[in-house]
Design a protein around this motif. Structure first.
Motif, PDB file in Angstrom:
ATOM      1  N   HIS A  45       2.767  38.358  65.356  1.00 39.97           N
ATOM      2  CA  HIS A  45       2.312  37.369  64.515  1.00 39.97           C
ATOM      3  C   HIS A  45       1.644  37.884  63.338  1.00 39.97           C
ATOM      4  O   HIS A  45       1.302  38.995  63.197  1.00 39.97           O
ATOM      5  N   THR A  51       6.957  34.991  65.644  1.00 41.54           N
ATOM      6  CA  THR A  51       7.929  35.544  66.166  1.00 41.54           C
ATOM      7  C   THR A  51       7.957  35.635  67.723  1.00 41.54           C
ATOM      8  O   THR A  51       6.918  35.387  68.424  1.00 41.54           O
ATOM      9  N   GLU A  52       8.876  36.234  68.078  1.00 39.92           N
ATOM     10  CA  GLU A  52       8.875  36.494  69.716  1.00 39.92           C
ATOM     11  C   GLU A  52       7.983  37.446  70.008  1.00 39.92           C
ATOM     12  O   GLU A  52       7.543  37.348  71.371  1.00 39.92           O
ATOM     13  N   GLN A 103      16.945  34.430  55.634  1.00 46.50           N
ATOM     14  CA  GLN A 103      17.230  35.420  56.413  1.00 46.50           C
ATOM     15  C   GLN A 103      18.689  36.061  56.252  1.00 46.50           C
ATOM     16  O   GLN A 103      19.343  35.402  55.895  1.00 46.50           O
ATOM     17  N   CYS A 116      11.722  29.832  54.801  1.00 44.66           N
ATOM     18  CA  CYS A 116      11.887  31.067  55.314  1.00 44.66           C
ATOM     19  C   CYS A 116      13.478  31.343  55.142  1.00 44.66           C
ATOM     20  O   CYS A 116      14.251  30.409  55.814  1.00 44.66           O
ATOM     21  N   ASN A 119      18.497  41.266  58.953  1.00 42.30           N
ATOM     22  CA  ASN A 119      17.149  40.896  59.386  1.00 42.30           C
ATOM     23  C   ASN A 119      15.863  40.887  58.618  1.00 42.30           C
ATOM     24  O   ASN A 119      14.849  41.328  58.884  1.00 42.30           O
ATOM     25  N   LEU A 155      14.481  39.915  65.851  1.00 42.25           N
ATOM     26  CA  LEU A 155      13.358  39.003  66.156  1.00 42.25           C
ATOM     27  C   LEU A 155      13.784  37.704  65.694  1.00 42.25           C
ATOM     28  O   LEU A 155      14.649  37.339  64.788  1.00 42.25           O
ATOM     29  N   LYS A 156      13.120  36.480  66.119  1.00 45.68           N
ATOM     30  CA  LYS A 156      13.607  35.224  66.134  1.00 45.68           C
ATOM     31  C   LYS A 156      12.317  34.554  65.653  1.00 45.68           C
ATOM     32  O   LYS A 156      11.388  34.699  66.429  1.00 45.68           O
ATOM     33  N   ILE A 157      12.200  33.534  64.617  1.00 48.84           N
ATOM     34  CA  ILE A 157      11.268  33.002  64.339  1.00 48.84           C
ATOM     35  C   ILE A 157      10.912  31.698  65.328  1.00 48.84           C
ATOM     36  O   ILE A 157      11.705  31.034  65.311  1.00 48.84           O
ATOM     37  N   LEU A 190      12.207  42.383  60.068  1.00 47.23           N
ATOM     38  CA  LEU A 190      11.975  41.856  61.303  1.00 47.23           C
ATOM     39  C   LEU A 190      13.246  42.059  62.177  1.00 47.23           C
ATOM     40  O   LEU A 190      13.958  40.864  62.686  1.00 47.23           O
ATOM     41  N   HIS A 202      13.986  28.410  58.113  1.00 48.81           N
ATOM     42  CA  HIS A 202      12.973  27.521  58.746  1.00 48.81           C
ATOM     43  C   HIS A 202      12.204  26.777  57.410  1.00 48.81           C
ATOM     44  O   HIS A 202      12.467  27.601  56.467  1.00 48.81           O
TER      45      HIS A 202
END
Length: 526
Positions: A422, A418-419, A373, A371, A377, A401-403, A398, A360
């Motif tokens: 915050h 994220t999902e 990864q 960002c 993760n 989790l997905k951004i 994380l 990202h």
């Protein structure tokens, strides 16, 4: 023998030249005057004079007081002068009476000297001053009354103007809403006749919805003037919480919008279209001032690739899964056609067993926040200034989790969504200011984050508008905390592709059947 009764008011029967006490020969005005209801008329005396008279006259011991004028006998009780009616000449406790008339009744006449008394020089001066007091009083009363009348006139005129504004506003809004209802009915007939897929139908639908929403969210509010400057009672303020751009803009034929970035009143779009065995990509620029969409660059790939676009001092393009950020440089030929060249802005060298990839990117005024990864993760965030200079770096674990989104407000706060988490960062230092967990995994709720008081307060220091795929939610800081409201109903028709701050407030870009609908929302200032 006459008896005492309740207090009476002789304002309307006692003339000004009848205010002399027969005992002391001075005016009994403002001396707690008392009335002796005699046979033919009422005789009025100062309270102190009646009290002194009763003291000197031995007959009061027998319960009798003789009127010093007509000698009529009156009952003298233990209450003394209080048993006789009081003369409330000036009604000093009644605020509803006319002050000017009440004051003008006051006697300033100093009677002649008592018999066998010669006034001294000082007494003569006092008498002269007393005789002038009445004229001075009348002049002051006139000034006050004239000033008050002028101010009351201004207040009445302003009130009339404010009421006229309110009546006109609601008459116009009512008339406009009735017209819109008729337009919807006519549009329904037209769309059935030509078909829903007709280009004109989509354009008409958007414009009609814009017109309705603009009318819905146009209000008037009375703001009271607590300062009373110039005796103003306040003003009417019209609020337009939903404004529409002058014209709709249509995307070039084909392709879907897969990524956007808004910077300096310009919207950059990346579209994707599959044709044959290739995926075609276009980088477009929509300049709001001209209302024109320009194609900056086109390319294709044999496989589907996910790109992330960021714009600040330059245009940056990230290929998700790779370890390179490219800088995009625009060029224009003599015919006015644009093309772009791509060069490496930032990359890293993978070490052995290194699984890091870029996922990202977002622009800030002097560069980007990147960002990264890895397979474990571990998410790493880097603030990189252009020309390349890393300002800070922070890593977060994380798992699973997905951004969902990253946002920057006024170059002060960096928000990561994220999902179900915050994060709020200080953009200058990279320090985490707050971490909040949601109760749901819905991306819409993640982007809303309106239930969290601390988070919304921080974001709103720079003005915050949080947007999901089909709604816009504004957050306002109040004395009691934070209030928010959603514009979801406005956007049921559209897909929201981007938003940002501009001079008009908050701008949102909505899309329906390739038509870009640009709207402005009221920006609440805290």
């Amino acid at each position: 023998m006459a008896s005492a009764s309740t207090d009476v008011d002789f304002n309307k029967i006692v003339k000004q030249d009848q205010t002399l006490c027969a005992i002391c020969h001075f005016s009994w005005v403002q001396k707690d005057a008392r009335c002796l209801p005699c046979k033919d008329k009422v005789h009025i005396f100062c309270s102190d004079c009646l009290r002194q008279l009763a003291h000197n006259d031995e007959s009061h011991a027998e319960g009798i007081l003789f009127c010093p004028v007509c000698k009529m006998a009156h009952r003298w009780t233990e209450e003394g002068v209080a048993s006789f009616p009081r003369l409330d000449l000036f009604n000093s406790n009644n605020d509803d009476d006319d002050d000017g008339n009440r004051l003008r009744m006051r006697s300033r006449t100093f009677v002649d000297a008592p018999p066998n008394h010669t006034r001294s020089y000082v007494e003569e001066i006092i008498v002269s001053v007393l005789r002038n007091l009445h004229n001075q009083e009348i002049q002051m009363i006139q000034k006050i009354n004239e000033t008050a009348a002028n101010h009351m006139k201004k207040v009445r005129e302003q009130r009339h103007k404010l009421l006229e504004e309110v009546l006109m506003f609601y008459d116009e809004k009512e008339s406009e809403l009735i017209d819109i209802i008729r337009e919807f009915a006519a549009f329904e007939k037209f769309s059935k006749k030509v078909g829903e897929t007709n280009k004109k139908v989509t354009k008409m639908k958007i414009r009609l919805n814009n017109k309705a929403n603009s009318c819905f969210h146009r209000n008037i509010e009375f703001i009271k003037d607590s300062s009373l400057a110039d005796f103003s009672i306040g003003l009417n303020k019209k609020e337009e919480e939903f404004k529409v751009s002058k014209e709709l803009c249509r995307l070039p034929t084909g392709g879907r919008v897969c990524n956007t970035s808004f910077f300096n009143d310009t919207l950059y779009l990346l579209t994707e279209k599959f044709g044959g065995s290739l995926f075609f990509y276009k980088l477009l620029r929509y300049q709001m001032k001209t209302g024109i969409i320009e194609s900056l660059h086109e390319w294709n790939n044999s496989i589907k690739i996910e790109y992330k676009l960021a714009v600040s001092v330059n245009i940056y393009l990230l290929t998700v899964g790779e370890i390179r950020v490219q800088r995009v440089t625009e060029t224009e030929d003599d015919d006015g056609k644009f093309s772009c060249t791509f060069s490496t802005f930032y990359d890293i060298m993978r070490r052995k067993n290194d699984t890091t990839s870029f996922v990202h990117i977002i622009g800030y005024e002097k560069g980007i926040v990147l960002c990264c990864q890895d397979l474990d993760n571990i998410f790493t965030f880097k603030k990189i200034k252009d020309p390349v200079k890393q300002k800070w770096k922070i890593s977060l674990n994380l798992p699973l989790l997905k951004i969902v989104d990253m946002r920057i407000n006024s170059s002060q706060l960096f928000a990561l969504f994220t999902e179900n988490l915050h994060y709020i960062f200080d953009l200058n230092s990279g320090k985490i200011l707050n971490k909040l967990k949601t109760s749901t995994g819905s991306p819409r709720e993640v982007l809303g984050i309106t239930k969290y008081r601390f988070c919304t307060k921080i974001l709103f220091q720079s003005g915050c508008c949080l947007i999901g795929n089909d709604f816009v939610r504004l957050i306002d800081k109040t004395e009691d905390g934070v209030s928010s409201w959603s514009y979801k109903k406005i956007f049921d028709l559209y897909h929201t592709i981007e938003y940002g701050k501009c001079s008009e407030g908050i701008i949102a870009f909505l899309i329906l059947d390739k038509w870009i609908n640009t709207v402005y929302l009221k920006y609440i200032k805290c």
